[in-house]
Write an enzyme that holds these catalytic residues in place. Structure first.
Site, PDB file in Angstrom:
ATOM      1  N   HIS A  47      55.005   1.971  51.170  1.00 42.92           N
ATOM      2  CA  HIS A  47      56.371   1.264  51.551  1.00 42.92           C
ATOM      3  C   HIS A  47      57.055   1.876  52.615  1.00 42.92           C
ATOM      4  CE1 HIS A  47      60.209  -0.919  50.574  1.00 42.92           C
ATOM      5  NE2 HIS A  47      59.511  -1.467  49.806  1.00 42.92           N
ATOM      6  N   PHE A  48      56.822   1.571  53.840  1.00 43.14           N
ATOM      7  CA  PHE A  48      55.646   0.953  54.310  1.00 43.14           C
ATOM      8  C   PHE A  48      55.016   2.008  55.356  1.00 43.14           C
ATOM      9  CE2 PHE A  48      58.687  -2.564  53.625  1.00 43.14           C
ATOM     10  CZ  PHE A  48      57.874  -3.256  52.675  1.00 43.14           C
TER      11      PHE A  48
END
EC number: 4.2.1.59
Length: 146
Positions: A47-48
């Site tokens: 993420h991410f």
């Protein structure tokens, strides 16, 4: 309150203990804590990967853990240190700024009210004085293991 004392009040452990230190506590009023966000957090793997951002739900979870600490400090005689505070409701949730590796998340919970075993708090998260998120959080107290 350092991490060892926090662990006496919260049942969470790595990787889900999201409060590193309590800076201020006024039982029955407010509690201010911090979470040091590092690149090594397990959630940054997905993420991410190229633009790591702390998931908003984990910011809310950090605030919820802060409310559990304030409730425990406010009414230690209700259920004692062994109490667990479960997140049971959210209202007025707002996000403004992303939280990234290297940020120190300041978590503030202010007591609003409680009835029976349901507690309500106004919560706010900031980084370097800049608004990150806010929510009204409700939690329910239960004895550990119930």
């Amino acid at each position: 309150m350092d991490i060892q004392a926090i662990k006496e009040f919260l049942p969470h452990r790595y990787p889900f203990l999201l409060v590193d230190r309590v800076l201020e506590c006024e039982p029955g009023k407010r509690l201010l804590a911090i979470k040091n966000v590092t690149y090594n957090e397990p959630f940054f793997q997905g993420h991410f990967p190229r633009v790591p951002i702390m998931p908003g739900v984990l910011i809310i979870e950090a605030l919820a853990q802060t409310t559990g600490l304030l409730a425990s400090e406010t009414a230690p005689d209700v259920l004692g240190k062994g109490a667990t505070y479960y997140l049971v409701g959210l209202d007025k949730v707002r996000f403004k700024r992303p939280v990234v590796p290297g940020d120190q998340l300041r978590l503030e919970a202010t007591y609003l009210r409680h009835k029976r075993n349901i507690w309500a708090f106004a919560c706010r998260a900031d980084v370097e004085g800049e608004f990150v998120a806010s929510a009204e959080i409700m939690c329910a107290a239960a004895e550990q293991g119930s």
